[in-house]
Write a protein that holds these residues in place. Structure first.
Motif, PDB file in Angstrom:
ATOM      1  N   TYR A 126     -58.348   0.118  71.817  1.00 24.92           N
ATOM      2  CA  TYR A 126     -57.852   1.149  70.910  1.00 24.92           C
ATOM      3  C   TYR A 126     -58.373   0.957  69.490  1.00 24.92           C
ATOM      4  O   TYR A 126     -58.623   1.928  68.780  1.00 24.92           O
ATOM      5  N   LYS A 127     -58.569  -0.300  69.080  1.00 25.20           N
ATOM      6  CA  LYS A 127     -59.145  -0.559  67.749  1.00 25.20           C
ATOM      7  C   LYS A 127     -60.568  -0.012  67.677  1.00 25.20           C
ATOM      8  O   LYS A 127     -60.975   0.547  66.657  1.00 25.20           O
ATOM      9  N   ASP A 128     -61.331  -0.164  68.765  1.00 25.18           N
ATOM     10  CA  ASP A 128     -62.683   0.406  68.796  1.00 25.18           C
ATOM     11  C   ASP A 128     -62.625   1.932  68.692  1.00 25.18           C
ATOM     12  O   ASP A 128     -63.463   2.550  68.034  1.00 25.18           O
ATOM     13  N   LEU A 129     -61.648   2.520  69.336  1.00 24.58           N
ATOM     14  CA  LEU A 129     -61.493   3.968  69.302  1.00 24.58           C
ATOM     15  C   LEU A 129     -61.159   4.451  67.887  1.00 24.58           C
ATOM     16  O   LEU A 129     -61.653   5.492  67.443  1.00 24.58           O
ATOM     17  N   ILE A 130     -60.371   3.676  67.158  1.00 22.29           N
ATOM     18  CA  ILE A 130     -60.006   4.027  65.779  1.00 22.29           C
ATOM     19  C   ILE A 130     -61.246   4.083  64.895  1.00 22.29           C
ATOM     20  O   ILE A 130     -61.309   4.872  63.948  1.00 22.29           O
ATOM     21  N   GLU A 131     -62.249   3.277  65.229  1.00 25.44           N
ATOM     22  CA  GLU A 131     -63.491   3.294  64.454  1.00 25.44           C
ATOM     23  C   GLU A 131     -64.326   4.539  64.746  1.00 25.44           C
ATOM     24  O   GLU A 131     -65.205   4.897  63.970  1.00 25.44           O
ATOM     25  N   GLU A 135     -57.518   9.480  62.475  1.00 25.22           N
ATOM     26  CA  GLU A 135     -56.178   9.860  62.947  1.00 25.22           C
ATOM     27  C   GLU A 135     -56.095  11.380  63.119  1.00 25.22           C
ATOM     28  O   GLU A 135     -55.567  11.880  64.110  1.00 25.22           O
ATOM     29  N   ASP A 136     -56.623  12.129  62.147  1.00 28.51           N
ATOM     30  CA  ASP A 136     -56.604  13.594  62.222  1.00 28.51           C
ATOM     31  C   ASP A 136     -57.446  14.101  63.394  1.00 28.51           C
ATOM     32  O   ASP A 136     -57.041  15.050  64.089  1.00 28.51           O
ATOM     33  N   GLU A 137     -58.605  13.496  63.613  1.00 24.45           N
ATOM     34  CA  GLU A 137     -59.452  13.901  64.749  1.00 24.45           C
ATOM     35  C   GLU A 137     -58.751  13.622  66.073  1.00 24.45           C
ATOM     36  O   GLU A 137     -58.798  14.450  66.998  1.00 24.45           O
ATOM     37  N   LEU A 141     -57.818  16.477  68.741  1.00 20.46           N
ATOM     38  CA  LEU A 141     -58.285  16.387  70.123  1.00 20.46           C
ATOM     39  C   LEU A 141     -57.109  16.432  71.089  1.00 20.46           C
ATOM     40  O   LEU A 141     -57.139  17.152  72.093  1.00 20.46           O
ATOM     41  N   SER A 142     -56.068  15.687  70.797  1.00 13.55           N
ATOM     42  CA  SER A 142     -54.898  15.691  71.663  1.00 13.55           C
ATOM     43  C   SER A 142     -54.249  17.070  71.737  1.00 13.55           C
ATOM     44  O   SER A 142     -53.872  17.554  72.811  1.00 13.55           O
TER      45      SER A 142
END
Length: 150
Positions: A126-131, A135-137, A141-142
């Motif tokens: 999840y940390k890789d995903l944050i990079e 948060e807005d993106e 997407l969700s």
């Protein structure tokens, strides 16, 4: 990498077709990426999902039906998943004292320890995903995925 490059396809029928292909490809990519952390423990993402559901209700027991209701993979054979988790001593099944047709399912100490071990590598994913996504993106997407499902 863009979906066109990932699957070596230059054109799609239209953007709706492209988004479906992209979602399927990305879903498989996510499953494989998350599954890498689970393979060392002989687990599939469905096992991990079930264990997290059971841990979420701990110390209260759950039934197989209540686990199936909230599983991410609705096609999962919950009985078979639970058989494997019980064989590995990650869960325990007992007859419900109030309803002998129902099984109470609890996570074991060994199951809790396994999830504790898996929390760190999963958090790393999840940390890789944050990079990659702000948060807005991620929220957009969700929201779009929710809208797509209607």
């Amino acid at each position: 990498m863009r979906i066109e490059q990932a699957i070596n396809q230059r054109k799609f029928r239209d953007e709706h077709h492209k988004v479906v292909v992209n979602l399927l490809y990305t879903g498989n990519w996510l499953r494989d990426a998350l599954g890498t952390n689970l393979k060392a423990h002989g687990l599939l993402p469905q096992h991990y999902n079930a264990l997290r559901i059971i841990r979420g209700k701990h110390p209260e027991p759950l039934s197989a039906g209540s686990i199936k209701e909230v599983m991410l993979d609705k096609a999962s054979d919950v009985t078979r998943l639970l058989d494997k988790l019980e064989k590995l001593n990650f869960i325990q099944r007992r007859l419900c004292p109030h309803n002998r047709r129902k099984m109470d399912i609890n996570i074991t100490t060994q199951g809790l320890l396994l999830l504790d071990q898996l929390d760190e590598p999963m958090d790393g994913f999840y940390k890789d995903l944050i990079e990659r996504l702000t948060e807005d993106e991620a929220k957009t997407l969700s929201d779009l995925l929710d809208k797509m499902r209607g």
